[in-house]
Design a protein around this motif. Structure first.
Motif, PDB file in Angstrom:
ATOM      1  N   ASP A  82      -0.338   4.151  -0.573  1.00  0.00           N
ATOM      2  CA  ASP A  82       0.655   3.354  -1.285  1.00  0.00           C
ATOM      3  C   ASP A  82      -0.052   2.237  -2.044  1.00  0.00           C
ATOM      4  N   THR A  83      -0.399   2.505  -3.301  1.00  0.00           N
ATOM      5  CA  THR A  83      -1.127   1.517  -4.100  1.00  0.00           C
ATOM      6  C   THR A  83      -0.210   0.433  -4.642  1.00  0.00           C
ATOM      7  N   ALA A  84       1.108   0.604  -4.517  1.00  0.00           N
ATOM      8  CA  ALA A  84       2.041  -0.410  -5.017  1.00  0.00           C
ATOM      9  C   ALA A  84       2.383  -1.446  -3.962  1.00  0.00           C
ATOM     10  N   PHE A  85       1.924  -1.246  -2.746  1.00  0.00           N
ATOM     11  CA  PHE A  85       2.248  -2.195  -1.678  1.00  0.00           C
ATOM     12  C   PHE A  85       1.566  -3.529  -1.945  1.00  0.00           C
ATOM     13  N   SER A  86       2.301  -4.604  -1.761  1.00  0.00           N
ATOM     14  CA  SER A  86       1.727  -5.938  -1.910  1.00  0.00           C
ATOM     15  C   SER A  86       2.222  -6.806  -0.763  1.00  0.00           C
ATOM     16  N   GLY A  87       1.457  -7.795  -0.456  1.00  0.00           N
ATOM     17  CA  GLY A  87       1.819  -8.690   0.636  1.00  0.00           C
ATOM     18  C   GLY A  87       0.645  -8.906   1.562  1.00  0.00           C
ATOM     19  N   THR A  88       0.926  -9.568   2.646  1.00  0.00           N
ATOM     20  CA  THR A  88      -0.117  -9.917   3.611  1.00  0.00           C
ATOM     21  C   THR A  88       0.228  -9.335   4.968  1.00  0.00           C
ATOM     22  N   LEU A  89      -0.744  -8.674   5.584  1.00  0.00           N
ATOM     23  CA  LEU A  89      -0.556  -8.092   6.907  1.00  0.00           C
ATOM     24  C   LEU A  89      -1.082  -9.046   7.967  1.00  0.00           C
ATOM     25  N   SER A  90      -0.396  -9.048   9.101  1.00  0.00           N
ATOM     26  CA  SER A  90      -0.878  -9.776  10.272  1.00  0.00           C
ATOM     27  C   SER A  90      -1.695  -8.821  11.132  1.00  0.00           C
ATOM     28  N   LEU A  91      -2.738  -9.345  11.748  1.00  0.00           N
ATOM     29  CA  LEU A  91      -3.603  -8.540  12.604  1.00  0.00           C
ATOM     30  C   LEU A  91      -3.620  -9.136  13.993  1.00  0.00           C
TER      31      LEU A  91
END
Length: 560
Positions: free
Chosen positions: A320-329
């Protein structure tokens, strides 16, 4: 959530098919108000609604409609994904036709709408349409009309009689060039003909937001439908249904109720959209998943790299190259150190990397999650608390001690991370006759005897020695001469040593026996690649070998 039953469907057995055209990966919405007579509630609320809806759970209904399906001839296979969008502030026009204060019933054609949008763009009132990272158009002009304006012509029918809204694509003349334009036309739902039958809400705004997402979802999943020339969906259309005459993604579910959704603390009304994945009308989508690739096993306290890939829920499960945002780890290991958060940019690879260090022994998980907990993924890593340590010498075969025990050959040990250990070796060793090895240093910089602690990574400790070799040189036979060498008879490994054969009186040099560079010359060199023995061979000089005079034959005499 899926809506109960299939009673809200407008057709039987719907299924959206892909016809090879593009979708809009990350749309940019421009709210356009035709003139100053547009309902003030729309002017205030619609820009907020458009900004909210493209960041909502509802929007994820579109993520399954990617273009990662196989190409159809030279069409399709664009490897697009549908991700979050954005919206500009609202813009109110001063049009040439049906301006502010026009009498009720002022009529526009679709060609009028296209021409006015082009004029406003050329005058810098509206932003120029922009292209996304994938090379496809991403700007959608969401045009809202006041109650007194009617849209009507043979190509579209009559507003509030044949339609409540529509979306279209056209080619217009912008800044001395032809440019594609994507736009949605949305009629007033507060009063007049479109206040009845254009949505199931009890409010004009609810019906307008429901109508807006209907057209917006169809524009995103089938933007170029306006360029299709036939009576059926075909390239450059994208997602639609010819087989059962069901139309596009929102047409299938347009017969039912509106449903409330909450975004950023605000409640909006929307209509359901069709999900091929869920095989139903729905108001929340099938979310992208996160795939984590990490080592299956790591050492406690040792940093390692892992990757997170966003996978869209389309049938092909592409990135998914359109995904944007920040992931939590995060990790199940309470002592873990993970570099977070992990950002994703629109148009990137859909893959990001991060560093982690786990310290608690056993199976531990690494988890990545988005702002919505349904966008998540995890991987399991086995954390080992032991490490492998190898100890040896250079050159090999010399003695060393580990924790008080002596070894000659290289040894491997399994140590618990952080445990203390002692390394030592003798400073001078003579493993074979003619060889002496003198300690120089351990590979960790330690002295001949020192302590170490087991690190989190596998390690090698090497005791390095400088080797010297004995050069033994002698004459043959004894007493016939001597051999001269530079030095005291001991030389560093690899040294090149000059040697000279010195004959005593009555003898001469005859040759060398042993590994010399030139066995026929009295002065030569020896390479010290190990203990070396050479012999200088002498023979009696030629003058010393004449027979005694008494043995000589008598000379012939002349007759007297």
């Amino acid at each position: 959530m899926s809506l109960p039953g299939l009673g809200d469907l407008t057709c039987a057995s719907p299924r959206l098919s892909y016809y090879g055209g593009p979708v809009i990966a990350n749309p940019l919405l421009v709210p356009v108000f035709w003139n100053a007579d547009v309902n003030p509630t729309s002017v205030t609320e619609i820009p907020r609604f458009l900004a909210d809806i493209t960041q909502s759970d509802y929007w994820y209904l579109l993520s399954e409609y990617a273009t990662d399906t196989p190409a159809i001839g030279d069409k399709g296979g664009l490897l697009q994904s549908v991700g979050a969008g954005s919206a500009t502030a609202g813009i109110t026009l001063k049009p040439t036709k049906c301006p502010e204060g026009s009498p009720a019933g002022c009529t526009l054609t679709d060609a009028d709408l296209q021409a006015e949008l082009a004029r406003q763009i050329n005058q810098d009132v509206l932003p120029v349409p922009s292209v996304a990272y994938d090379g496809q158009m991403r700007t959608i002009y969401m045009v809202y009309f006041p109650a007194g304006v009617t849209l009507a012509d043979a190509s579209i029918g009559t507003s509030c009689v044949d339609f409540c809204a529509y979306h279209n694509a056209a080619t217009v003349h912008l800044a001395s060039r032809q440019q594609n334009l994507l736009y949605d036309a949305l009629m007033d739902t507060y009063s007049g003909g479109c206040s009845i039958g254009c949505g199931a809400s009890t409010t004009g705004l609810g019906n307008l937001t429901s109508t807006s997402v209907h057209e917006l979802a169809e524009t995103v999943t089938d933007p170029n439908v306006g360029f299709v020339t036939g009576n059926q969906y075909a390239w450059p259309a994208a997602w639609a249904d010819n087989d059962h005459y069901c139309g596009e993604i929102a047409d299938i579910c347009a017969a039912g109720n509106n449903y409330p959704i909450m975004v950023s603390g605000r409640t909006w009304e929307v209509q359901p959209l069709w999900s091929n994945k869920l095989r139903n009308c729905a108001i929340t989508g099938v979310y992208p998943s996160l795939q984590i690739e990490a080592p299956s096993a790591v050492l406690s306290g040792g940093p390692f790299l892992f990757s997170v890939t966003v996978i869209n829920p389309s049938p092909g499960h592409s990135i998914d190259t359109a995904f944007s945002g920040t992931l939590s780890l995060s990790s199940s290991d309470p002592s873990a150190s993970i570099i977070a958060p992990l950002p994703f940019d629109v148009g990137g690879s859909g893959i990001a990397q991060a560093d982690a260090t786990l310290r608690t022994a056993g199976l531990q998980s690494i988890t990545a999650s988005g702002s919505d907990p349904r966008i998540a993924g995890s991987a399991t890593v086995n954390v080992n608390i032991s490490t492998t340590v190898t100890v040896r010498t250079v050159p090999p075969g010399l003695s060393f001690s580990v924790d008080g025990k002596t070894y000659i050959a290289a040894q491997s040990f399994t140590w618990n991370v952080g445990s203390p250990h002692a390394l030592s070796t003798q400073r001078v060793q003579a493993p074979t006759p003619g060889t002496v090895d003198i300690f120089t240093l351990w590979s960790d910089g330690g002295s001949a005897s020192h302590g170490v602690a087991a690190a989190s990574e596998n390690a090698v400790y090497i005791a390095a020695f400088a080797s010297s070799y004995r050069l033994s040189a002698s004459p043959s036979p004894l007493g016939a001469g001597a051999v001269s060498t530079d030095g005291n008879g001991w030389y560093a490994a690899g040294a090149r040593v000059a040697i000279r054969a010195l004959p005593n009186k009555g003898y001469e040099f005859a040759g060398w026996v042993g590994p010399v560079e030139d066995s026929a010359t009295a002065t030569t060199h020896v390479a010290m690649n190990g203990p070396v023995t050479v012999t200088a061979v002498f023979v009696e000089a030629a003058a010393s070998r004449l027979p005694p005079l008494s043995t000589l034959p008598p000379r012939a005499r002349r007759p007297d």
